[in-house]
Design a protein around this motif. Structure first.
Motif, mmCIF file in Angstrom:
data_model
loop_
_atom_site.group_PDB
_atom_site.id
_atom_site.type_symbol
_atom_site.label_atom_id
_atom_site.label_comp_id
_atom_site.label_asym_id
_atom_site.label_seq_id
_atom_site.Cartn_x
_atom_site.Cartn_y
_atom_site.Cartn_z
ATOM 1 N N TYR A 1 0.861 -1.175 0.000
ATOM 2 C CA TYR A 1 0.000 0.000 0.000
ATOM 3 C C TYR A 1 0.904 1.234 0.000
ATOM 4 C CZ TYR A 1 -3.407 -3.392 1.926
ATOM 5 O OH TYR A 1 -4.214 -4.463 2.158
ATOM 6 N N MET B 1 -7.066 1.531 -4.575
ATOM 7 C CA MET B 1 -7.143 0.308 -3.777
ATOM 8 C C MET B 1 -8.572 0.096 -3.303
ATOM 9 S SD MET B 1 -4.340 0.101 -0.792
ATOM 10 C CE MET B 1 -5.437 -0.804 0.301
ATOM 11 N N TYR C 1 -2.644 7.026 1.031
ATOM 12 C CA TYR C 1 -1.456 6.994 0.183
ATOM 13 C C TYR C 1 -0.589 8.164 0.598
ATOM 14 C CZ TYR C 1 -4.730 10.147 -2.119
ATOM 15 O OH TYR C 1 -5.656 11.129 -2.356
ATOM 16 N N LEU D 1 -5.574 -4.707 -4.308
ATOM 17 C CA LEU D 1 -4.582 -3.777 -4.843
ATOM 18 C C LEU D 1 -4.437 -4.017 -6.341
ATOM 19 C CD1 LEU D 1 -2.402 -1.709 -3.593
ATOM 20 C CD2 LEU D 1 -0.760 -3.505 -4.209
ATOM 21 N N HIS E 1 -0.592 -0.758 -9.340
ATOM 22 C CA HIS E 1 0.232 -0.304 -8.208
ATOM 23 C C HIS E 1 1.587 -0.990 -8.213
ATOM 24 C CE1 HIS E 1 -2.706 2.002 -5.609
ATOM 25 N NE2 HIS E 1 -3.458 1.565 -6.604
ATOM 26 N N HIS F 1 -5.080 -11.274 -3.047
ATOM 27 C CA HIS F 1 -4.338 -10.353 -2.190
ATOM 28 C C HIS F 1 -3.660 -11.075 -1.021
ATOM 29 C CE1 HIS F 1 -3.207 -6.457 -0.709
ATOM 30 N NE2 HIS F 1 -3.724 -6.717 0.474
#
Lengths: 480, 281
Positions: free
Chosen positions: B133, B142, B204, B233, B237, B256
């Protein structure tokens, strides 16, 4: 002389044109606002407002709006706007904003200012409720739930300080850092408008409200929990803080419907009560309790307490269960009178909130019927012989008329003036009269210093003052 | 130096060791020998010596601390942001006499691992981020790990279909009080609150856009690992992280929760990379 029970009409402004609770995950956060039709809302919202306005003529003690965001259950996102509207349309009834969700706002002084303004324009009729906001609203606003409780108390304390202390002062807290706290206007009720704090029965809330001598408003719960909460409140006041609470320190949101007979009331209220609990309050735990909104320990206590007491989710209860547990009162005038009288005597209830008003998806005519019967058949049983709500027996902090104001209010400390070139101060109220202004000019004097004297020595020169007026403390007081 | 009593998960629970990191108690599980590898947990899956750690410990000295408010490590009122946890972990490295370590982090732990490397690159031999993350990727947000219907956990995290012994009792958020009992529920609620303390505001860190590229310049090698079917996610990313870190992406079959559901493959990827770096040195 005080009435046995006060009556408040509390409107949530629901938007009930949504699918049934069984077909939606939640009536909060994720329910799409494509379901909201502004034209339909115009009709029902103006009906809600008119119902609250009518409450004054019917003899209610107060009318209440509150703050909720992004849901169908209660759509008053900006309660101070509605309170302003209600203040303009009424003249003596109390207006409660129960409440502003303090941690959902970046600047607590905004709430202090708005409530103060409402108090001024309403002539001192505002009750200020302070709440944290529903857990769901932290998802909807992006505000941090993990600091919500701390920000709530800091904001609350700052608001009270802004209302009660002269500014400017500096607030340096854990969560708010405001160099210049100096609100204009200040509230007309001194030292500040009455404060209500709602709660579901949490020991911590009850302790804090009792300590501050505010009013505690139990939100919709069972008789069992309400009785327990009120007993704890009274015990805390008496044993920990050494005072006997006023009846008006204990309020309860208890949606009540009254009709001609028990059977008639039961039938008429059923669909509306059930919409309220089954659809309006359809909030699953993962919406209701964002992480950090409570501590793990508090949640464990809550879960154990709910399990021990057999507490169900609102949307899992039947109509009869809601009545039997005391979440709602429904019946003939006599049934309602008996229920309120019992709660006043046994629990110490002093304020019935949601006492005969709108609930759920109730049509306008039914609300008016409920309110009228409440006023004419129930309220008189709890009133002194004069039949008045308590607020009509005391003077408002602001006279109703200009002549009253002129007769009772001292001269202002400063009159507005204009400094003339020759150094004289021209009063603005008579400055248009030729004999007063004479040959005075408002051209700036050539020798005026570039920085006003007040800014140099912390003093304010005023008309008629031989010497500059120096505030008690020219500098700001620093504190948190 | 006391740790917190916690409900014990049905599988993989081991008693942690209490380590004083500059006076602050940190719960640490440690096993294996070889190059030291610090693994940082995500927002769930604490309190366990996971199969992944066990596999890694076959060739590495695995150190798995728990962040304040997670597992047995007490919450600390002074933890306001990632920086506070990063400083605590730096103190932990000192307390364990580990001058330089490989670090790997999963999810929220990947974000923390990256911050640790950014602030103390001289202490970091390599950085491995697993489904990390911390970045904002426009048009590929996300999923919200703080607001998810528990009925969706299995599908959203890729737990459904995984061997039962690997995911039993592994709940990636707050489910229902009926699941695991009130104590377990309340503990998970508390842990998710600790995660929210770090990443509710913001979810973020735009500063990483400018900070991560410094790692390659400072000679900290990195690797990005992700699940092939991650529904939390988006894969964009992974590629953004790789672009900023100047490294590659390795994908592991799974959703995930791939470090939990595919511990062998995940351990292979991490140990291969670490071994490669050690050989290069």
């Amino acid at each position: 002389m005080a009435n046995r029970l006060q009556f408040y009409n509390f409107s949530l402004f629901p938007y009930p044109f949504i699918p049934p609770g069984e077909d939606i995950e939640s009536s909060w956060i994720t329910i799409p606002n494509s379901l909201f039709d502004p034209q339909r809302a115009h009709k029902i919202f103006t009906e809600y407002l008119e119902q609250l306005v009518l409450s004054e003529k019917l003899g209610y003690d107060g009318i209440i709006v509150n703050e909720h965001h992004q849901n169908a259950f209660g759509t008053i996102a900006a309660p101070n706007v509605w309170a302003g509207w209600l203040a303009a349309r009424t003249s003596h009834i109390r207006i409660g904003v129960i409440g502003n969700a303090l941690p959902l706002h970046q600047n607590p002084l905004r709430v202090a200012e708005e409530i103060a303004m409402l108090d001024v324009i309403s002539g001192g009729r505002i009750i200020s409720g302070h709440v944290r906001g529903m857990g769901a609203e932290y998802h909807s606003s992006g505000m941090d739930p993990t600091t919500s409780k701390a920000r709530f108390w800091e904001a609350h304390d700052l608001i009270l300080r802004a209302w009660t202390e002269d500014g400017p002062f500096t607030h340096q807290g854990e969560h708010y850092d405001i160099e210049w706290a100096n609100i204009w206007p200040k509230p007309v009720q001194r030292p500040h408008p009455p404060i209500w704090m709602p709660g579901t029965g949490s020991t911590e809330t009850i302790e804090e409200v009792a300590k501050r001598r505010f009013s505690y408003m139990q939100t919709t719960t069972s008789n069992w929990i309400t009785k327990k909460s009120f007993a704890l409140f009274r015990r805390t006041c008496e044993e920990t803080y050494d005072y006997t609470p006023e009846p008006t320190q204990l309020g309860r949101v208890i949606p009540t419907y009254v009709a001609e007979t028990d059977a008639q009331a039961y039938r008429e209220f059923l669909p509306h009560a059930m919409w309220f609990f089954r659809t309006g309050l359809k909030i699953p735990m993962h919406h209701l309790m964002p992480p950090g909104y409570n501590t793990a320990e508090a949640m464990l206590r809550t879960i154990r307490g709910r399990a021990a007491a057999g507490v169900k989710n609102f949307w899992e209860m039947s109509y009869d269960e809601l009545i039997d547990s005391g979440h709602i009162i429904v019946g003939s005038p006599q049934t309602v009178v008996d229920a309120y009288a019992q709660q006043a005597e046994e629990y110490g209830l002093g304020m019935a909130v949601s006492a005969g008003g709108h609930l759920g998806a109730m049509p306008n005519w039914m609300v008016l019927k409920n309110m009228t019967l409440m006023a004419e058949e129930v309220m008189p049983h709890f009133r002194e012989p004069d039949g008045k709500p308590d607020h009509l027996r005391v003077d408002r902090p602001v006279p109703h008329t200009s002549s009253g104001l002129a007769a009772t209010t001292p001269e202002p400390r400063y009159r507005p003036v204009v400094r003339l070139t020759d150094g004289r101060d021209l009063p603005t109220d008579t400055g248009h009269i030729v004999e007063v202004i004479g040959d005075g000019s408002t051209e700036p004097p050539t020798d005026t210093p570039p920085v006003p004297q007040a800014a140099v020595d912390g003093a304010w020169r005023t008309a008629g003052d031989a010497e500059p007026v120096v505030p008690e403390q020219a500098g700001r007081r620093v504190g948190s | 130096m006391s740790l917190v009593d916690v409900p014990r998960p049905s599988r993989f629970w081991t008693e942690p060791q209490a380590v004083a990191a500059a006076g602050t108690p940190v719960a640490v599980r440690r096993g294996g020998s070889g190059e030291p590898l610090v693994v940082l947990h995500g927002h769930f899956g604490t309190r366990r010596w996971l199969p992944l750690y066990e596999r890694l410990a076959a060739t590495l000295d695995v150190v798995a601390p728990e962040a304040p408010g997670f597992g047995s490590t007490p919450a600390q009122p002074w933890v306001r942001s990632y920086e506070d946890v990063v400083l605590l972990y730096r103190d932990l490295l000192d307390a364990l006499d580990l001058p330089r370590v490989h670090v790997a982090g999963y999810g929220m732990g990947g974000w923390l691992a990256a911050d640790l490397a950014v602030w103390f690159p001289e202490r970091i031999a390599s950085l491995t981020v697993l489904a990390p993350y911390g970045l904002r990727v426009v048009d590929a947000p996300m999923a919200n790990v703080f607001l998810m219907n528990p009925a969706r956990f299995g599908e959203a995290y890729g737990l459904a279909g995984a061997p039962a012994e690997l995911v039993e009792g592994l709940v990636p958020g707050v489910a229902t009080p009926a699941e695991g009992g009130p104590e377990e529920w309340a503990h998970r609620y508390g842990e998710l609150g600790s995660a929210a303390r770090l990443m509710w505001q913001w979810r973020y860190d735009l500063a990483l856009e400018h900070r991560l590229p410094r790692l390659a310049a400072r000679g900290v090698p990195a690797l990005v690992v992700g699940g092939t079917q991650d529904k939390i996610l988006p894969s964009a990313h992974l590629h953004r992280w790789a672009g900023l870190l100047g490294c590659g992406v390795v994908e592991v079959e799974g959703g995930h929760a791939f470090p939990f559901t595919a511990p062998d493959r995940t351990a292979d990827v991490v140990t291969t990379r670490v071994r490669q770096l050690v050989t290069e040195v």
